[in-house]
Scaffold this motif. Structure first.
Motif, short mmCIF file in Angstrom:
data_model
loop_
_atom_site.label_atom_id
_atom_site.label_comp_id
_atom_site.label_asym_id
_atom_site.label_seq_id
_atom_site.Cartn_x
_atom_site.Cartn_y
_atom_site.Cartn_z
N ALA A 56 38.15 3.71 33.15
CA ALA A 56 37.18 3.97 34.51
C ALA A 56 37.08 4.04 35.62
CB ALA A 56 37.23 2.03 34.76
N LEU A 57 38.42 5.27 35.60
CA LEU A 57 38.46 5.83 36.72
C LEU A 57 37.08 7.59 36.83
CD1 LEU A 57 42.75 5.65 37.31
CD2 LEU A 57 40.69 4.73 38.44
N ASP A 58 37.06 7.63 35.72
CA ASP A 58 36.41 9.27 35.04
C ASP A 58 35.23 9.29 36.29
OD1 ASP A 58 37.88 10.44 34.40
OD2 ASP A 58 37.23 10.51 32.75
N GLY A 59 35.05 9.81 37.27
CA GLY A 59 33.14 9.78 37.85
C GLY A 59 33.75 9.22 39.14
N VAL A 60 34.74 8.21 39.13
CA VAL A 60 34.60 7.71 41.00
C VAL A 60 35.74 7.90 41.72
CG1 VAL A 60 36.63 5.68 41.86
CG2 VAL A 60 35.01 5.39 39.16
N PRO A 61 35.56 7.94 43.34
CA PRO A 61 35.99 8.93 44.75
C PRO A 61 37.62 8.10 44.05
CG PRO A 61 33.82 8.23 44.59
CD PRO A 61 34.23 7.71 43.37
N THR A 62 38.69 9.00 44.28
CA THR A 62 40.26 8.44 44.42
C THR A 62 40.07 7.24 45.35
OG1 THR A 62 40.61 9.82 46.24
CG2 THR A 62 41.11 11.61 44.69
N ASP A 63 39.36 7.04 46.51
CA ASP A 63 39.97 5.58 47.11
C ASP A 63 38.92 4.00 46.61
OD1 ASP A 63 37.11 5.83 47.20
OD2 ASP A 63 36.65 5.89 49.19
N GLY A 64 38.93 4.66 45.25
CA GLY A 64 38.03 3.86 44.60
C GLY A 64 39.19 3.74 42.88
N HIS A 65 40.02 4.64 42.99
CA HIS A 65 41.51 3.81 41.87
C HIS A 65 42.07 3.10 42.29
CE1 HIS A 65 40.90 8.92 40.32
NE2 HIS A 65 39.83 7.77 40.45
N LEU A 66 42.67 3.06 43.81
CA LEU A 66 43.91 2.16 43.53
C LEU A 66 43.28 0.36 42.95
CD1 LEU A 66 46.60 1.25 44.59
CD2 LEU A 66 45.75 0.71 46.80
N PRO A 67 42.13 -0.16 43.20
CA PRO A 67 41.94 -1.42 42.44
C PRO A 67 42.48 -1.25 40.84
CG PRO A 67 40.53 -1.04 43.71
CD PRO A 67 41.25 0.96 43.86
N VAL A 68 41.78 -0.17 40.24
CA VAL A 68 42.32 0.21 39.05
C VAL A 68 43.79 0.11 38.84
CG1 VAL A 68 41.54 1.43 36.99
CG2 VAL A 68 39.82 1.03 38.47
N TYR A 69 44.35 0.77 38.94
CA TYR A 69 45.77 1.36 38.75
C TYR A 69 46.26 -0.30 39.21
CZ TYR A 69 45.59 6.27 39.92
OH TYR A 69 44.99 7.26 39.42
N GLU A 70 46.38 -1.05 39.87
CA GLU A 70 46.88 -2.61 40.56
C GLU A 70 46.51 -3.57 39.26
OE1 GLU A 70 45.17 -3.56 44.71
OE2 GLU A 70 47.13 -2.71 45.22
N ASP A 71 44.95 -3.46 38.60
CA ASP A 71 44.51 -4.13 37.55
C ASP A 71 45.82 -3.60 36.35
OD1 ASP A 71 43.65 -6.11 36.26
OD2 ASP A 71 42.53 -4.18 35.44
N VAL A 72 45.68 -2.03 36.33
CA VAL A 72 46.78 -1.90 35.28
C VAL A 72 48.07 -2.15 35.72
CG1 VAL A 72 47.51 -0.03 33.91
CG2 VAL A 72 44.80 0.33 34.89
N HIS A 73 48.91 -2.02 36.69
CA HIS A 73 50.04 -2.07 36.61
C HIS A 73 50.28 -4.11 36.80
CE1 HIS A 73 53.71 -3.92 39.92
NE2 HIS A 73 53.61 -2.79 38.92
N GLN A 74 49.76 -4.67 36.80
CA GLN A 74 49.89 -6.25 36.92
C GLN A 74 49.54 -6.77 35.09
OE1 GLN A 74 46.32 -8.77 38.81
NE2 GLN A 74 47.53 -10.77 38.00
N ARG A 75 48.59 -6.00 35.10
CA ARG A 75 48.30 -6.28 33.21
C ARG A 75 49.79 -6.36 32.20
NH1 ARG A 75 41.97 -5.77 30.88
NH2 ARG A 75 40.98 -5.85 32.90
N LEU A 76 50.44 -4.98 33.12
CA LEU A 76 51.48 -4.70 32.21
C LEU A 76 52.50 -5.79 32.58
CD1 LEU A 76 50.73 -0.65 32.36
CD2 LEU A 76 50.77 -2.42 30.32
#
Length: 86
Positions: A56-76
């Protein structure tokens, strides 16, 4: 990035590899470029779903990456915690 939790000589369960992008010419987020993340399925549906979120991060500016990283971290983290439950 090395897998710090794996025993020596163990193959990583999944590989998410980012290819370096061309340097930006006018600021960090002046041009949004695909990350080129390649995802190798692990065979575990919960882990694969979590790591698949990185796409989901492709095409998203870096300032929008944190919520995705946090979600992946939580799921794992939840998937690992479930291994301790009977």
């Amino acid at each position: 990035m090395p897998d710090l939790g794996a025993p020596p000589g163990a193959a990583p369960a999944a590989a998410a590899v980012a290819r370096p992008a061309a340097p930006a010419t006018a600021g960090r987020d002046a041009e949004v470029r695909p990350l080129g993340v390649e995802f190798t399925p692990t065979g575990d549906p919960e882990v694969d779903a979590a790591l698949g979120r990185l796409e989901a991060l492709d095409g998203v500016p870096t300032d929008g990456h944190l919520p995705v990283y946090e979600d992946v971290h939580q799921r794992l983290g939840e998937t690992l915690a479930a291994l301790d439950r009977p």
